[in-house]
Design an enzyme around this catalytic site. Sequence first.
Site, PDB file in Angstrom:
ATOM      1  CB  ALA A  73      -0.926   0.000   1.210  1.00  0.00           C
ATOM      2  CD  GLN A 183      -5.678  -1.699   8.903  1.00  0.00           C
ATOM      3  OE1 GLN A 183      -6.280  -2.742   9.178  1.00  0.00           O
ATOM      4  NE2 GLN A 183      -4.382  -1.575   9.078  1.00  0.00           N
ATOM      5  N   GLY A 204      -1.454  -6.803   0.383  1.00  0.00           N
ATOM      6  CA  GLY A 204      -1.827  -8.208   0.530  1.00  0.00           C
ATOM      7  C   GLY A 204      -1.829  -8.704   1.960  1.00  0.00           C
ATOM      8  CG  HIS A 205       0.971  -7.183   5.006  1.00  0.00           C
ATOM      9  ND1 HIS A 205       1.031  -6.777   6.309  1.00  0.00           N
ATOM     10  CD2 HIS A 205       1.173  -6.060   4.254  1.00  0.00           C
ATOM     11  CE1 HIS A 205       1.282  -5.468   6.348  1.00  0.00           C
ATOM     12  NE2 HIS A 205       1.366  -5.013   5.110  1.00  0.00           N
ATOM     13  CB  CYS A 330       3.606   2.858  10.813  1.00  0.00           C
ATOM     14  SG  CYS A 330       3.226   1.605   9.609  1.00  0.00           S
TER      15      CYS A 330
HETATM   16  N1  PLP Z   1      -2.484   2.476   5.177  1.00  0.00           N
HETATM   17  C1  PLP Z   1      -2.994   1.959   6.285  1.00  0.00           C
HETATM   18  C2  PLP Z   1      -4.330   2.427   6.774  1.00  0.00           C
HETATM   19  C3  PLP Z   1      -2.298   0.979   6.994  1.00  0.00           C
HETATM   20  O1  PLP Z   1      -2.825   0.483   8.108  1.00  0.00           O
HETATM   21  C4  PLP Z   1      -1.034   0.565   6.515  1.00  0.00           C
HETATM   22  C5  PLP Z   1      -0.232  -0.406   7.263  1.00  0.00           C
HETATM   23  O2  PLP Z   1      -0.211  -0.421   8.473  1.00  0.00           O
HETATM   24  C6  PLP Z   1      -0.550   1.140   5.335  1.00  0.00           C
HETATM   25  C7  PLP Z   1      -1.303   2.097   4.691  1.00  0.00           C
HETATM   26  C8  PLP Z   1       0.769   0.763   4.763  1.00  0.00           C
HETATM   27  O3  PLP Z   1       0.772  -0.576   4.348  1.00  0.00           O
HETATM   28  P1  PLP Z   1       2.131  -1.289   3.958  1.00  0.00           P
HETATM   29  O4  PLP Z   1       3.032  -1.127   5.140  1.00  0.00           O
HETATM   30  O5  PLP Z   1       1.747  -2.711   3.725  1.00  0.00           O
HETATM   31  O6  PLP Z   1       2.666  -0.627   2.753  1.00  0.00           O
END
Ligand code: PLP
Length: 381
Positions: A73, A183, A204-205, A330
Amino acid sequence: MTTYYFDHNASTFPYEEVIAAMNEWSLPNKWANPSAKHHAGKLAAKAVQEARVQIATLIEANSEEEIFFCSGATEAINLGLQGMAQLLAESNTPTRIAGFADEHPAVGSCLSAMQKRYHQHPDIEIFPSIESSFTGKFSNENPRLLLLVRMLAQNETGQVYDLPQIRSQFLREEDWLFSDLSQAVGKIPVSVQQLNIQMGAFSGHKLGGPAGIGVLYMSRKKPRLSINPLTFGGGQEQGLRPGSLNLPGIVGLGVAAQLVKSNLDTHIKQLESIRRAFETKLRILVPEVQFLAEQHQRLPNTSMVILPAEYADTMKHRLPGLCVTQGSACASASGKSSHVLAALGLKKEQIARTYRFSFGRNNSIEEVTSCLEVAFRGISH
Ligand code: PLP
């Protein structure tokens, strides 16, 4: 040590069928570059095409050509937002791009970086962090085009935002809505057409697919949206995200999409019953507990709780194997306090005792209730 994994919003494990499909497409009898023109390459390209259709079907895209594979994402969001800003800046199209303060850092940091980059550009205006409570107008300065960024489901509180209402409140017919669907996909029904979003992104995860693969959705209806590529290479993904495709990841994500589509109703009921049992039991054991966003529509699996300090301390002490998140994964990774909870008006001291429990397929009512018993039984103050 007993492990209690209640952190499925950070990452949820792949379906067995996903792992099987990834294994199958990782073996020498199937392995090939989907861009290769020989027999094996064509078979691989067919598998990629099937996955694209499965994913387009899951989110009710108009066509599989609206699905662009990325690494996740974060990349998809950056490609969509930066790619669009670049194109509009080059064509000197007066544009305003705005995002809300409680967006994930993948959006927030991207918009802040873009704000710095374009701050001297006469046609591109960027507002990275509008208050959630904002009720004004962004789009009253004709002919400025507006790209509004609003996530469908909040990763920390689980609140589901009413995108059609947001569109009718802030946008004109010709304006674009970009939604971070990370989400939402896999936890609630998502139809990009019904939601009338022009771009979206997910990983995907977060939905039982593999890590390292994600999707940028971009509507190709008229008037056709376009973006500049951020990287240059072999022309894959309609030239917008070149580079050899991640074959096992893509096939795995396709299988996950199909499983999500066929099991979603049952999955939602299972998650809701686990969360209901969790919140009922927690209220009994910790009467002062507060549940964030409980008055709003929430994801079925998410419960963000503020615990009294002595309960939070005891929980941490008694349950070393508890996997939950304070703020988002994060925010925890960067050591920063949650900007989402700050945006909700919580004080630092409250944020320090706020925990996100997010349940998934392998959790059960027995597991969450016994976990709470261990954490809180017999505490009195
Ligand atoms: N957007 C949202 C709302 C998320 O919860 C996350 C991951 O925690 C992301 C974006 C980023 O996803 P990724 O770390 O798989 O790129």
